[in-house]
Design an enzyme around this catalytic site. Sequence first.
Site: not given
Ligand SMILES: *Cc1c(COP(=O)(O)O)cnc(C)c1O
Length: 286
Positions: A32, A146, A178, A202
Amino acid sequence: MVKVMVNDKIMDRSEAVIDIEDRGYQFGDGVYEVIRIYDGVMFTGDEHLERFYSSAEKIQITVPFQKEELLDLMNQLIKENNVKDGSVYMQLTRGASPRNHVFPSKDIKPVLTAYTKEVARPVESLENGVAAMIADDIRWLRCDIKSLNLLPNLLAKQAATEQGCYEAILHRDGLVTEGSSSNAYIVVDGKIKTHPATNLILNGITRQVLARICQNNNIPFVEEAFTLDELRNADEIFVTSTTSEVMPVVKLDGTEVGDGNPGELTRKLQTLFVEEFESVKKAHSL
Ligand SMILES: *Cc1c(COP(=O)(O)O)cnc(C)c1O
């Protein structure tokens, strides 16, 4: 009536049908994206689509559209729903077929769904900062995808919420990876530190925008894992994501970060980030 998209068809939400044996529903077998919309315009849409294709490829799903087509479809959906400030969510699953762990045959078509919503910028939190807690990173070893499989992320976010926190900052054996739905950063002696873009995180689009901003403004951006000790002793902490933007963390496990206010460099990055999306908006309206 709010419109949604199923494959390349835009329809009323009440008309959308997803098969009960869709592999996204049964296995979380899909990927996604969430893309921010500022003033009716997608911000970093290309980058998000790029990652969408890359995530899909990593789990051997072929996106059944060309990138340009998909971008057009998203823009149509945004227009139909007259979104001003919000987001578009899109997901692609491996499709519907009788439940079996093995991938279905090639003639089973992946299923793309998308919807939009209005979301205000979290201005109050951006201004005052938020609280975070530390939690174990119990996810798998392909966090660079993702994927729809978000159970560990949900458990961490729920624990954070129950403690009155906005985010859980995750670590593996004492090294910070993260946030549960964001990337995490510390500021020490004017330098920003964040986990490198490996299989353990990610690689956020917001993170990539920030890296670029830092490079253009001579702000040291160090992609190096940091420890829980470094996190606890940092001058500043912040997290980033599409919806959170550059979010100051002013409390960690109940203890104030710095003087308990958003840090100076974090504030500067917030300003530069707003300039970034404002310039995209402006370029679009010319
Ligand atoms: C989506 C997500 C992010 C942030 O990504 P963006 O592209 O900046 O929205 C960071 N960590 C995880 C685990 C995510 O799913």
